[in-house]
Every structure is written in structure tokens, then in C-alpha cells.
Design a protein around this motif. Structure first.
Motif, PDB file in Angstrom:
ATOM      1  N   LEU A 242      37.441  31.417  44.623  1.00 45.55           N
ATOM      2  CA  LEU A 242      38.236  30.576  43.727  1.00 45.55           C
ATOM      3  C   LEU A 242      38.369  31.322  42.415  1.00 45.55           C
ATOM      4  CD1 LEU A 242      36.577  27.063  44.302  1.00 45.55           C
ATOM      5  CD2 LEU A 242      38.747  27.879  45.251  1.00 45.55           C
ATOM      6  N   GLY A 243      39.424  31.030  41.675  1.00 50.75           N
ATOM      7  CA  GLY A 243      39.619  31.660  40.377  1.00 50.75           C
ATOM      8  C   GLY A 243      40.411  32.943  40.468  1.00 50.75           C
ATOM      9  N   ASP A 244      40.491  33.645  39.327  1.00 50.67           N
ATOM     10  CA  ASP A 244      41.337  34.836  39.250  1.00 50.67           C
ATOM     11  C   ASP A 244      40.859  35.708  38.092  1.00 50.67           C
ATOM     12  OD1 ASP A 244      43.534  36.648  39.501  1.00 50.67           O
ATOM     13  OD2 ASP A 244      44.869  34.994  40.064  1.00 50.67           O
ATOM     14  N   PHE A 245      41.546  36.804  37.883  1.00 55.00           N
ATOM     15  CA  PHE A 245      41.249  37.700  36.762  1.00 55.00           C
ATOM     16  C   PHE A 245      41.704  37.015  35.476  1.00 55.00           C
ATOM     17  CE2 PHE A 245      41.839  40.361  40.494  1.00 55.00           C
ATOM     18  CZ  PHE A 245      40.733  41.191  40.440  1.00 55.00           C
ATOM     19  N   TYR A 246      40.758  36.721  34.596  1.00 53.37           N
ATOM     20  CA  TYR A 246      41.050  35.854  33.461  1.00 53.37           C
ATOM     21  C   TYR A 246      41.350  36.596  32.165  1.00 53.37           C
ATOM     22  CZ  TYR A 246      36.035  36.752  32.872  1.00 53.37           C
ATOM     23  OH  TYR A 246      34.812  37.351  32.764  1.00 53.37           O
ATOM     24  N   SER A 247      41.144  37.912  32.125  1.00 49.38           N
ATOM     25  CA  SER A 247      41.433  38.668  30.906  1.00 49.38           C
ATOM     26  C   SER A 247      41.559  40.147  31.243  1.00 49.38           C
ATOM     27  CB  SER A 247      40.318  38.483  29.865  1.00 49.38           C
ATOM     28  OG  SER A 247      39.125  39.145  30.275  1.00 49.38           O
ATOM     29  N   VAL A 248      42.172  40.885  30.335  1.00 49.77           N
ATOM     30  CA  VAL A 248      42.267  42.335  30.516  1.00 49.77           C
ATOM     31  C   VAL A 248      40.886  42.959  30.490  1.00 49.77           C
ATOM     32  CG1 VAL A 248      43.107  44.474  29.474  1.00 49.77           C
ATOM     33  CG2 VAL A 248      44.616  42.492  29.615  1.00 49.77           C
ATOM     34  N   ASP A 249      40.019  42.498  29.598  1.00 52.07           N
ATOM     35  CA  ASP A 249      38.664  43.049  29.524  1.00 52.07           C
ATOM     36  C   ASP A 249      37.920  42.865  30.843  1.00 52.07           C
ATOM     37  OD1 ASP A 249      38.941  43.963  26.963  1.00 52.07           O
ATOM     38  OD2 ASP A 249      37.942  42.257  26.022  1.00 52.07           O
ATOM     39  N   TYR A 250      38.124  41.730  31.484  1.00 51.58           N
ATOM     40  CA  TYR A 250      37.481  41.484  32.779  1.00 51.58           C
ATOM     41  C   TYR A 250      37.997  42.465  33.825  1.00 51.58           C
ATOM     42  CZ  TYR A 250      36.198  38.936  37.069  1.00 51.58           C
ATOM     43  OH  TYR A 250      35.704  38.587  38.300  1.00 51.58           O
TER      44      TYR A 250
ATOM     45  N   THR B  64      40.623  29.967  35.144  1.00 44.87           N
ATOM     46  CA  THR B  64      40.727  31.430  35.084  1.00 44.87           C
ATOM     47  C   THR B  64      42.044  31.946  35.653  1.00 44.87           C
ATOM     48  OG1 THR B  64      39.628  31.654  37.240  1.00 44.87           O
ATOM     49  CG2 THR B  64      38.218  31.692  35.271  1.00 44.87           C
ATOM     50  N   CYS B  65      42.935  31.040  36.048  1.00 42.90           N
ATOM     51  CA  CYS B  65      44.169  31.443  36.736  1.00 42.90           C
ATOM     52  C   CYS B  65      45.389  31.333  35.825  1.00 42.90           C
ATOM     53  CB  CYS B  65      44.392  30.557  37.965  1.00 42.90           C
ATOM     54  SG  CYS B  65      43.017  30.526  39.135  1.00 42.90           S
ATOM     55  N   PRO B  66      46.413  32.148  36.076  1.00 47.37           N
ATOM     56  CA  PRO B  66      47.650  31.993  35.313  1.00 47.37           C
ATOM     57  C   PRO B  66      48.367  30.713  35.732  1.00 47.37           C
ATOM     58  CG  PRO B  66      47.970  33.579  37.080  1.00 47.37           C
ATOM     59  CD  PRO B  66      46.502  33.241  37.072  1.00 47.37           C
ATOM     60  N   ARG B  67      48.961  30.019  34.773  1.00 47.58           N
ATOM     61  CA  ARG B  67      49.674  28.784  35.105  1.00 47.58           C
ATOM     62  C   ARG B  67      50.908  29.042  35.959  1.00 47.58           C
ATOM     63  NH1 ARG B  67      48.672  23.810  32.599  1.00 47.58           N
ATOM     64  NH2 ARG B  67      46.848  23.855  31.226  1.00 47.58           N
ATOM     65  N   SER B  68      51.300  30.279  36.052  1.00 46.87           N
ATOM     66  CA  SER B  68      52.437  30.636  36.896  1.00 46.87           C
ATOM     67  C   SER B  68      52.070  30.657  38.382  1.00 46.87           C
ATOM     68  CB  SER B  68      52.973  32.014  36.493  1.00 46.87           C
ATOM     69  OG  SER B  68      51.938  32.992  36.586  1.00 46.87           O
ATOM     70  N   CYS B  69      50.796  30.508  38.709  1.00 48.75           N
ATOM     71  CA  CYS B  69      50.357  30.526  40.112  1.00 48.75           C
ATOM     72  C   CYS B  69      51.115  29.467  40.906  1.00 48.75           C
ATOM     73  CB  CYS B  69      48.855  30.268  40.209  1.00 48.75           C
ATOM     74  SG  CYS B  69      48.253  30.150  41.922  1.00 48.75           S
ATOM     75  N   ARG B  70      51.661  29.866  42.035  1.00 48.36           N
ATOM     76  CA  ARG B  70      52.447  28.945  42.852  1.00 48.36           C
ATOM     77  C   ARG B  70      51.582  27.874  43.503  1.00 48.36           C
ATOM     78  NH1 ARG B  70      56.944  32.875  45.826  1.00 48.36           N
ATOM     79  NH2 ARG B  70      57.792  33.750  43.895  1.00 48.36           N
TER      80      ARG B  70
ATOM     81  N   PHE C  29      42.710  38.590  46.121  1.00 49.88           N
ATOM     82  CA  PHE C  29      44.079  38.212  45.777  1.00 49.88           C
ATOM     83  C   PHE C  29      44.158  37.844  44.298  1.00 49.88           C
ATOM     84  CE2 PHE C  29      42.759  37.129  49.995  1.00 49.88           C
ATOM     85  CZ  PHE C  29      43.735  37.710  50.788  1.00 49.88           C
ATOM     86  N   THR C  30      45.343  37.996  43.730  1.00 45.12           N
ATOM     87  CA  THR C  30      45.566  37.593  42.352  1.00 45.12           C
ATOM     88  C   THR C  30      46.949  36.983  42.229  1.00 45.12           C
ATOM     89  OG1 THR C  30      45.679  38.312  40.034  1.00 45.12           O
ATOM     90  CG2 THR C  30      46.431  39.892  41.698  1.00 45.12           C
ATOM     91  N   ALA C  31      47.051  35.965  41.380  1.00 44.43           N
ATOM     92  CA  ALA C  31      48.344  35.335  41.111  1.00 44.43           C
ATOM     93  C   ALA C  31      49.043  35.987  39.924  1.00 44.43           C
ATOM     94  CB  ALA C  31      48.159  33.838  40.859  1.00 44.43           C
TER      95      ALA C  31
END
Length: 247
Positions: free
Chosen positions: A137-145, A83-89, A164-166
Motif C-alpha cells: 500500500l502507498g507510494d513514493f511520497y517525496s523526491v528525497d524518499y 503517500t499517493c498522488p491524488r492523480s492516482c486512478r 508500482f507507482t501512480a
């Protein structure tokens, strides 16, 4: 049996409590998922997907200080990387690598349906206020979410959120929508941008306290100044950026 449980949920944590770093070609990193796939659960298996902070001593059950004092705390845990962006550090060093026993709820429309139902119920049970930690764990996975959360914030006045969000690229719509919620509900929505170079509402991960960026506050819970988030309140009391020790 315990041994059988560990076989089904192999713990690949680092030695001496150090974070576990998968190999760069580990399938979890390449495919973008958790290492512990057997811990991903369907929402229809759950009694509740929002779990009490009582289950996590670092978070705590009820806020004991600050403007949210008395609010019960609940947590939402999704699947890291999936659910996370691959840009996450922290893509490789995610602390989920050491959380082999955590239940991770599968994301998607079914999760959002259950989420709405549970938040509305919590609004009824705790009309004076309650807090949700996004995301253990995880992150905002879509705009709809993200829009689901915006709608819940607008309709449930007792709902307060910290996390937090990446997603930190200002040109991405998902980042923009998360920021919109902050502007609309500045006292109730405290989601910080992990890895962003900002003096406010950002967060970073460091190896040692002295490595924190100028102006960043090192997490008091990790340095032993408080027992838990519930007895700290920094994350929803100050907009100063926060540094967290890698764990």
C-alpha cells in the motif's frame, strides 16, 4: 478479544468480496488518508518494517523461478492515499479499503532511516540477492524518499525491487527520478507506472480479463495460473505491461 480488535479496526469491505468504495465525501478521500487510521504505526514500534512475503500468500516467501530464483521476498507497506498522488486512478477504489488489518508504517525521515538500516542488514544476510515489493500500500511520497532508494540500489548490489507507482506525469521530478533508477538498474529495479499509456513497464486495473488493453498481460496469479508472485516472476522478468483485476 476478537470483537474488540474488530471494533478498533472496523472492516468496511464490500459485500461478497467486492471492493469497498467510500462515498465521494468520505473523510479518507477528502483528507487523503487511509480509512483505518488506527493501523498506522510509528516505525519505532516495529521490530522490522520490511516484512517477509510469507505473511502475504499472494506474494510468497521465496522466488521459485526465473533470474531471481532463491531470493527471499520482503514487503513494505505505507499509508494509502497519504503517500499517493491524488492523480492516482485508484484513489477512491484503492484495495487498501479492504485491508483493515494491515499495518501501515508512517512515512517520513524516520522511516527512511530505518529503511537504510534494514536494507543494509539484508544485504549482509542475503549477499546472493533478495527482493523487496514496493509498495503493498502507498507510494513514493517525496523526491528525497526516491533518492534514498536510488542510493540503496547503488550501494547494495543484492537489492532487487519490484512494484508500482501512480506517479506517471513525465514533467514531475518525482516521476523523473523513479525513471532514472530504472535506467540505472534495468535488471534490478522493476517499478511499473500504474495507469500510464505505455506498452512496456506500465500497469492498469480492469474489472474483467477481456478488458485489458491490447498488449497487456493479465496477472497470472489473479487468474489462477500460479499461486503467488514468487512462483510467477512476470513482474521482474518481462517489461510487457500488466493488467490487474480489481480487488
Amino acid at each position: 478479544m476478537t470483537d474488540g480488535y474488530l471494533v478498533r479496526h472496523p472492516h468496511r469491505g464490500g459485500k461478497g468480496g467486492r471492493p469497498f468504495l467510500p462515498a465521494f465525501d468520505d473523510p479518507a478521500l477528502v483528507e487523503g488518508r487511509t480509512i483505518y487510521t488506527s493501523t498506522v504505526r510509528e516505525v519505532d514500534e516495529a521490530g522490522d518494517i520490511l516484512k517477509s512475503g510469507h505473511h502475504n500468500p499472494k506474494i510468497g516467501r521465496v522466488v521459485t523461478k526465473g533470474r531471481w530464483k532463491g531470493f527471499p521476498i520482503f514487503m513494505l507497506t505505507l499509508e494509502e492515499r497519504k503517500t499517493c498522488p491524488r492523480s492516482c486512478r485508484e484513489w477512491r477504489a484503492c484495495f487498501g479499503n479492504n485491508m483493515h488489518l494491515a499495518d501501515r508504517w508512517r512515512h517520513g525521515p524516520e522511516l527512511e532511516k530505518y529503511l537504510v538500516h534494514e536494507v543494509v542488514r539484508l544485504q549482509s544476510e542475503h549477499p546472493d540477492g533478495f527482493a523487496i515489493r514496493l509498495h503493498v500500500l502507498g507510494d513514493f511520497y517525496s523526491v528525497d524518499y526516491v533518492l534514498t532508494w536510488h542510493a540503496l540500489m547503488a550501494t547494495c548490489a543484492a537489492l532487487h525491487v519490484f512494484g508500482f507507482t501512480a506517479h506517471i506525469d513525465p514533467d514531475q521530478r518525482i516521476t523523473q527520478k523513479i525513471a532514472e533508477i530504472r535506467r540505472a538498474f534495468p535488471t534490478r529495479w522493476w517499478v511499473r507506472f500504474s495507469g500510464a499509456v505505455m506498452e512496456t513497464m506500465a500497469s492498469e486495473v480492469v474489472e474483467m480479463p477481456e478488458q485489458a488493453s491490447p498488449g497487456f498481460i493479465v496477472c497470472p496469479q489473479q487468474t489462477g495460473k500460479v499461486l503467488a508472485c514468487a512462483s510467477c516472476a512476470l513482474c521482474w522478468h518481462s517489461n510487457k505491461s500488466i493488467a490487474f483485476l480489481r480487488h
